[in-house]
Motif scaffolding. Structure first.
Motif, PDB file in Angstrom:
ATOM      1  N   ALA A 105      -3.997  -4.533 -17.506  1.00  0.00           N
ATOM      2  CA  ALA A 105      -3.209  -3.929 -18.586  1.00  0.00           C
ATOM      3  C   ALA A 105      -3.277  -2.408 -18.565  1.00  0.00           C
ATOM      4  CB  ALA A 105      -3.672  -4.462 -19.944  1.00  0.00           C
ATOM      5  N   THR A 106      -4.414  -1.847 -18.188  1.00  0.00           N
ATOM      6  CA  THR A 106      -4.578  -0.396 -18.129  1.00  0.00           C
ATOM      7  C   THR A 106      -4.091   0.169 -16.804  1.00  0.00           C
ATOM      8  OG1 THR A 106      -6.509  -0.515 -19.580  1.00  0.00           O
ATOM      9  CG2 THR A 106      -6.263   1.489 -18.253  1.00  0.00           C
ATOM     10  N   ARG A 107      -4.483  -0.462 -15.704  1.00  0.00           N
ATOM     11  CA  ARG A 107      -4.241   0.117 -14.385  1.00  0.00           C
ATOM     12  C   ARG A 107      -2.799  -0.001 -13.894  1.00  0.00           C
ATOM     13  NH1 ARG A 107      -9.722  -0.930 -10.837  1.00  0.00           N
ATOM     14  NH2 ARG A 107     -10.970   0.613 -11.941  1.00  0.00           N
ATOM     15  N   ILE A 108      -2.091  -1.060 -14.259  1.00  0.00           N
ATOM     16  CA  ILE A 108      -0.698  -1.173 -13.811  1.00  0.00           C
ATOM     17  C   ILE A 108       0.133  -0.022 -14.371  1.00  0.00           C
ATOM     18  CG2 ILE A 108       0.070  -2.676 -15.698  1.00  0.00           C
ATOM     19  CD1 ILE A 108       1.202  -2.934 -12.018  1.00  0.00           C
ATOM     20  N   LYS A 109      -0.241   0.472 -15.533  1.00  0.00           N
ATOM     21  CA  LYS A 109       0.500   1.578 -16.151  1.00  0.00           C
ATOM     22  C   LYS A 109       0.325   2.891 -15.390  1.00  0.00           C
ATOM     23  CE  LYS A 109       0.101  -0.383 -20.763  1.00  0.00           C
ATOM     24  NZ  LYS A 109      -0.585  -0.285 -22.044  1.00  0.00           N
ATOM     25  N   LEU A 110      -0.685   2.974 -14.532  1.00  0.00           N
ATOM     26  CA  LEU A 110      -0.932   4.206 -13.782  1.00  0.00           C
ATOM     27  C   LEU A 110       0.106   4.443 -12.691  1.00  0.00           C
ATOM     28  CD1 LEU A 110      -4.817   3.997 -13.414  1.00  0.00           C
ATOM     29  CD2 LEU A 110      -3.487   5.325 -15.080  1.00  0.00           C
ATOM     30  N   ALA A 153      -1.000   4.292  -1.171  1.00  0.00           N
ATOM     31  CA  ALA A 153      -2.276   4.974  -0.904  1.00  0.00           C
ATOM     32  C   ALA A 153      -2.624   5.913  -2.066  1.00  0.00           C
ATOM     33  CB  ALA A 153      -2.203   5.743   0.413  1.00  0.00           C
ATOM     34  N   ARG A 154      -1.624   6.634  -2.574  1.00  0.00           N
ATOM     35  CA  ARG A 154      -1.855   7.516  -3.734  1.00  0.00           C
ATOM     36  C   ARG A 154      -2.253   6.705  -4.954  1.00  0.00           C
ATOM     37  NH1 ARG A 154       3.164   9.505  -2.331  1.00  0.00           N
ATOM     38  NH2 ARG A 154       4.085   8.655  -4.254  1.00  0.00           N
ATOM     39  N   TRP A 155      -1.560   5.597  -5.172  1.00  0.00           N
ATOM     40  CA  TRP A 155      -1.842   4.775  -6.344  1.00  0.00           C
ATOM     41  C   TRP A 155      -3.222   4.154  -6.267  1.00  0.00           C
ATOM     42  CZ3 TRP A 155       3.457   1.886  -5.787  1.00  0.00           C
ATOM     43  CH2 TRP A 155       4.495   2.801  -6.047  1.00  0.00           C
ATOM     44  N   LEU A 156      -3.652   3.776  -5.065  1.00  0.00           N
ATOM     45  CA  LEU A 156      -4.994   3.213  -4.910  1.00  0.00           C
ATOM     46  C   LEU A 156      -6.042   4.245  -5.304  1.00  0.00           C
ATOM     47  CD1 LEU A 156      -6.963   0.999  -4.082  1.00  0.00           C
ATOM     48  CD2 LEU A 156      -6.740   1.786  -1.700  1.00  0.00           C
ATOM     49  N   GLU A 157      -5.841   5.492  -4.902  1.00  0.00           N
ATOM     50  CA  GLU A 157      -6.768   6.554  -5.301  1.00  0.00           C
ATOM     51  C   GLU A 157      -6.778   6.710  -6.818  1.00  0.00           C
ATOM     52  OE1 GLU A 157      -9.049   8.351  -3.595  1.00  0.00           O
ATOM     53  OE2 GLU A 157      -8.534   6.916  -2.015  1.00  0.00           O
ATOM     54  N   VAL A 159      -5.929   4.505  -9.135  1.00  0.00           N
ATOM     55  CA  VAL A 159      -6.501   3.320  -9.776  1.00  0.00           C
ATOM     56  C   VAL A 159      -8.016   3.266  -9.568  1.00  0.00           C
ATOM     57  CG1 VAL A 159      -6.619   0.803  -9.509  1.00  0.00           C
ATOM     58  CG2 VAL A 159      -4.408   1.915  -9.780  1.00  0.00           C
ATOM     59  N   SER A 160      -8.462   3.652  -8.390  1.00  0.00           N
ATOM     60  CA  SER A 160      -9.888   3.549  -8.053  1.00  0.00           C
ATOM     61  C   SER A 160     -10.773   4.474  -8.873  1.00  0.00           C
ATOM     62  CB  SER A 160     -10.098   3.828  -6.561  1.00  0.00           C
ATOM     63  OG  SER A 160      -9.452   2.840  -5.796  1.00  0.00           O
ATOM     64  N   VAL A 161     -10.230   5.602  -9.297  1.00  0.00           N
ATOM     65  CA  VAL A 161     -11.041   6.522 -10.099  1.00  0.00           C
ATOM     66  C   VAL A 161     -10.936   6.226 -11.593  1.00  0.00           C
ATOM     67  CG1 VAL A 161     -10.969   8.355  -8.379  1.00  0.00           C
ATOM     68  CG2 VAL A 161      -9.261   8.319 -10.206  1.00  0.00           C
TER      69      VAL A 161
END
Length: 199
Positions: A105-110, A153-157, A159-161
Motif C-alpha cells: 500500500a505504501t510502496r506502490i505509490k512510490l 532500476a530507479r524504482w527499486l532504489e 522502494v528499497s530505501v
C-alpha cells in the motif's frame, strides 16, 4: 484486477486465498500457491496487430511494453530459470516486485503514477508506429524495453530505501510472510537487511 474493490489500503497478504484473479499474488500453498507470471494485452487490428507484454510477474507492478510478431524481438537477456539472475528481464523486475510486496500500500505509490505515464507513452508511440516498417517497430520495442528497465532500476532504489511501515510489518499476515520468505530462499533472492520479513 485483484478481484475486489481496491482502495488505498488494499494489501496482497489480505487478499482472498481462494479464486483466481487477473493479478494474483501467491500465499502459502496449496490454497493460494499460484501467482500471475507474464501478462499480455493485444490490439488485434486486421492489418497491424500490436501486442503489449510485461515479460514479468504481477501486472500491478509490471510495465506493458509493445511488440509485433513480424518485427524482431529486442535482446531481453538470458532466459529466466527458477533462480534469481539479474541478467534476465524477469528477475530484474522480480526484485522490484518482491520489495514492493513488503509494504504494498505504501510502496506502490512510490512509482505507480510514473509507471502509468510510461505505459501511456509506450502505448501512444506503438499505435503511431503500428503501420510503419518492421525495422522501425523493432527499434521502438528496443527503446521501450531499455527505458522500462532503467525506470524499474530507479524504482527499486526508491522502494528499497523506503522503510517498511512498522505497523504494516507487525500486522502482516504470518502465513503470507512465511510463504514469501520461502519463495525468496528457494529463488536465492539477494537479502535486503531492512526488508527481511518478520516471522
Amino acid at each position: 484486477d485483484h478481484g475486489e474493490s481496491v482502495d488505498d489500503g488494499w494489501r496482497p497478504d489480505r487478499s482472498p486465498l481462494t479464486g483466481a484473479t487477473v493479478c494474483m499474488h501467491a500465499s502459502l500453498g496449496p490454497i493460494r500457491g499460484s501467482e500471475t507470471k507474464g501478462s499480455m494485452v493485444s490490439l488485434l487490428h486486421p492489418d497491424h496487430a500490436t501486442h503489449f507484454l510485461t515479460g514479468s510477474s504481477a501486472p500491478c507492478t509490471g510495465i506493458f511494453k509493445p511488440f509485433w510478431l513480424d518485427a524482431q524481438l529486442p535482446d531481453m537477456g538470458s532466459a529466466p530459470t527458477g533462480t534469481y539472475d539479474p541478467g534476465t528481464l524477469f528477475w530484474r523486475h522480480e526484485a522490484l516486485y518482491r520489495a514492493t510486496l513488503r509494504d504494498y500500500a505504501t510502496r506502490i505509490k512510490l512509482y505507480q503514477e510514473e509507471r502509468d505515464a510510461l505505459e501511456q507513452r509506450f502505448m501512444a508511440g506503438a499505435l503511431d508506429r503500428a503501420s510503419g516498417s518492421a525495422a522501425e517497430r523493432a527499434a521502438f520495442s528496443a527503446r521501450c524495453l531499455a527505458e522500462a528497465d532503467a525506470a524499474e532500476a530507479r524504482w527499486l532504489e526508491r522502494v528499497s530505501v523506503a522503510r517498511v511501515q512498522a505497523r504494516q510489518q507487525a500486522r502482516q499476515n504470518q502465513l503470507y510472510a512465511v510463504a514469501w520468505s520461502g519463495f525468496n530462499r528457494q529463488a536465492h533472492m539477494p537479502a535486503r537487511s531492512a526488508d527481511e520479513p518478520r516471522r
